[in-house]
Structure formats: C-alpha cells, structure tokens
Design an enzyme around this catalytic site. Structure first.
Site, mmCIF file in Angstrom:
data_model
loop_
_atom_site.group_PDB
_atom_site.id
_atom_site.type_symbol
_atom_site.label_atom_id
_atom_site.label_comp_id
_atom_site.label_asym_id
_atom_site.label_seq_id
_atom_site.Cartn_x
_atom_site.Cartn_y
_atom_site.Cartn_z
ATOM 1 N N TYR A 94 0.820 -1.109 0.099
ATOM 2 C CA TYR A 94 0.035 0.053 0.108
ATOM 3 C C TYR A 94 0.997 1.135 0.103
ATOM 4 C CZ TYR A 94 0.788 0.562 5.078
ATOM 5 O OH TYR A 94 1.608 1.083 6.386
ATOM 6 N N CYS A 95 0.349 2.135 -0.574
ATOM 7 C CA CYS A 95 0.894 3.649 -0.183
ATOM 8 C C CYS A 95 -0.104 4.709 0.353
ATOM 9 C CB CYS A 95 1.507 4.173 -1.680
ATOM 10 S SG CYS A 95 0.121 4.205 -2.988
ATOM 11 N N TRP A 96 -0.132 6.011 -0.199
ATOM 12 C CA TRP A 96 -1.095 6.775 0.514
ATOM 13 C C TRP A 96 -2.648 6.529 0.005
ATOM 14 C CZ3 TRP A 96 -1.313 9.841 4.521
ATOM 15 C CH2 TRP A 96 -2.346 10.901 4.752
ATOM 16 N N TYR A 123 -3.136 3.601 2.267
ATOM 17 C CA TYR A 123 -3.289 4.160 3.888
ATOM 18 C C TYR A 123 -4.668 4.556 4.277
ATOM 19 C CZ TYR A 123 -2.630 6.658 8.275
ATOM 20 O OH TYR A 123 -2.903 7.127 9.436
#
Length: 359
Positions: A94-96, A123
């Site tokens: 995952y990222c932002w 996130y």
C-alpha cells in the site's frame, strides 16, 4: 493479474506473508498498518523534490524523474530486503491512496510472479476504518475497569489477568506512557494516529461478547488522547476496585519507577511541572528529597499529598457500578496471582448488564 482488496480484518492481514508500506519514511513514522515494513519507492527528499517539480515546474519532467527514482529504489529492495523471498511470497502493498507508488511496486512483483495484492485506497482506507470505529460508532466491547489509587498495582494485575486468559486492553502499553507526570518512557510516545492504530488493532482482536478488562485512566495518557468511542464506553463501565495499603503502594511505585533515581535532572524537571496549588515550601522539599536521593520519602509524600487527593476528587464524580473489591497487601507474584483469581471470579459472577452484585 494484480489483486486488490479493502479487507483489513485481522484474519485477512495475518494471511499475507508481509505488509509492505511503500510510502516515504516520514509518512511511515507518523502511522502505518500494524506489522508493516517500510520499503519506500521514494524517500523523503525524493518525494519532496518530485512533488515540487510537479506543482511548480513540469509535470512531464516530474513523472520522468519520479519513474527513474522509483525504478532504482524498487531494484534496491529486490536486491536487499526482498532478496530471500521465494516464488510463493504473497505481500499486501500500500501507499497513500493505493495509486502510483504501490502500483509501481506491485507491477514489478506481478512480473516476477509474486501474487501481490494492492490495498485499494491505500493507507487512507485503513485510517477511515480506524476513525469510524473510534470516533463515529459506539464501541461494541463490554469493558470492565480496574480502578484504584496510584501505586495499587493496576497494571500488574491487568497483566496477571491476561496471563489467566482474561481479555485485557493495556492502554499504557499502547500509548507508551505510564499515565502520570512521571510516566514518560524511553523512546517517547507514538503519534496520536499511531496510538489509535494500535488501539484499533488490539480491539479488533478481542471478542466483544466477552468482558474486556482495562485500567481506569484519565482521558489523556501522556500526550495521547483516548478516542471518543473508547472514552464513552469507559465512562459507563462497571468497576473492580483495588485496595492496597500505603506501604505496599510506596514499595511498588519505587520498584516500578526505579529509573527516577537514576536521572535526577529528569525527576527535577517533572517536579517543576507539579500543579501550582501545592505550596512553594512543599515543592521545594520534594525537590530536595529528589536531589538527595530519598525516593521512598518522596514517593510517600507524592502519593498521600498529591495523587490520593486527586483520586478522591475524581472518584467523587464517578457513578459506575462496582462489581467488587480486591485487596492487595503486597505485590509479589503470589499476591498478584491470588488477586487475579479473585478478579476472575468477580467477572464470572457478574452479568455486566449495568448492575452488579453487592460488593
């Protein structure tokens, strides 16, 4: 084909071989999914530079520069942190927002043959779930509070209950703070968001149908604030009260806060922040006790002249059912085990429906 998910239940998260956060180290440090490892595709400086170019310069150059940096960083992770992973490796990435950064990592993983999964929404999906549970909806858990004056051994009894299989929630451990003026721990506290992540993860692993024992706390533990749903549940929870004599509380506090004497300067700073309603002469005497290393006398004075009156004032405003009382004459392992057995019997004998048997 790249998989996507929004299922972040404990069972779903535990089913992955790793949870990989590809955001920058600063983003990761502020908060991240429980158990995640940080393999950034852009470090803090790179992310700032690419973002500045994108906003103030050329979007094309920003994308080209970012792509080159991301490719190098992913290659470094493949040759470093991920070098020993075999073909069965199944990570959640995952990222932002679940966009370009996680997409780049998972695209490479997919080409390698790793069955990677992207967290849809990144996130922010996790954070929305945390906020909804702790801010927007009533807590489903049946809480029972351990209450008692400072030094009575609430945290130790909570640990003893957990060892007996009783569901427990250690808020001070989650907040990395003992919850008093002298409660700071090495390493400092997590951010508010990280504290809430720890709290949500712990609650999500507990059975709401069974009692959950939690230490009575104020609405703030150090600099961290208890979220509204938890605080509301604690405000109406029934109580098991702990009673311990002053001598036992002094001995336990001295043993628990043994590091105080090892850092006189930190102890003096804490004493300098004591509430102003104490007389100057009293504060001066407490600081003198600390300076000469007379910690038992200092602890006794603080308990009887500061903490006990404060406990009495807050107790006068509480109106919660008392399930029963536990006496602790000392805090040896045997004493704590007997107290835990007694508290366990109280939990088994109470319906926890807002009423309690006579204490």
């Amino acid at each position: 084909m790249i998989r996507r998910t929004i299922d972040l239940t404990p069972g779903a998260r535990d089913g992955f071989d790793a949870i990989i956060d590809v955001r920058s180290p600063a983003e990761f440090a502020l908060d991240h999914l429980p158990g995640a490892v940080n393999l950034p595709v852009l470090d803090d400086a790179q992310r700032a530079a690419v973002g500045t170019e994108y906003v103030q310069g050329s979007k094309f150059l920003a994308r080209r520069t970012g792509a080159a940096l991301v490719a190098r960083n992913i290659a470094a992770h493949l040759e470093g942190a991920l070098v020993d992973r075999d073909g069965s490796f199944q990570p959640l990435v995952y990222c932002w927002r679940g966009g370009q950064r996680s997409g780049a990592m998972v695209t490479v993983m997919d080409q390698i043959g790793w069955p990677a999964t992207v967290l849809d929404g990144g996130y922010q999906t996790w954070r929305r779930q945390v906020a909804a549970a702790l801010y927007d909806t009533p807590l489903p858990h049946r809480l029972v509070l351990l209450d008692g004056p400072t030094g009575s051994g609430k945290t130790a009894l909570l640990t003893a209950l957990a060892a007996r299989g009783v569901q427990s929630l250690d808020l001070e451990a989650l907040a990395a703070h003992r919850g008093s003026l002298f409660g700071a721990l090495p390493g400092g506290q997590p951010s508010q968001k990280a504290f809430e992540t720890r709290l949500y993860d712990a609650l999500s692993r507990l059975d709401p149908a069974r009692p959950v024992v939690v230490e009575a706390e104020s609405s703030r533990i150090g600099a961290r604030v208890l979220p509204p749903s938890l605080w509301a549940a604690m405000a109406v929870a029934p109580v098991i009260e702990i009673d311990a004599p002053v001598e036992a509380r002094v001995a336990w506090t001295v043993a628990t806060y043994g590091g105080m004497a090892a850092d006189p300067a930190a102890l003096d700073r804490a004493l300098s922040r004591m509430p102003r309603h104490h007389a100057r002469a009293t504060l001066a005497e407490w600081r003198a006790m600390a300076a000469r290393g007379d910690i038992p006398s200092l602890v006794r004075d603080l308990l009887t002249a500061h903490y006990d009156p404060a406990y009495g004032r807050t107790g006068a405003g509480r109106d919660r059912p008392v399930i029963g009382r536990i006496a602790l004459s000392a805090h040896t392992p045997d004493d704590l085990d007997r107290a835990a057995a007694g508290a366990g019997r109280l939990l088994e004998g109470s319906p926890l429906d807002g009423t309690a048997p006579p204490a």
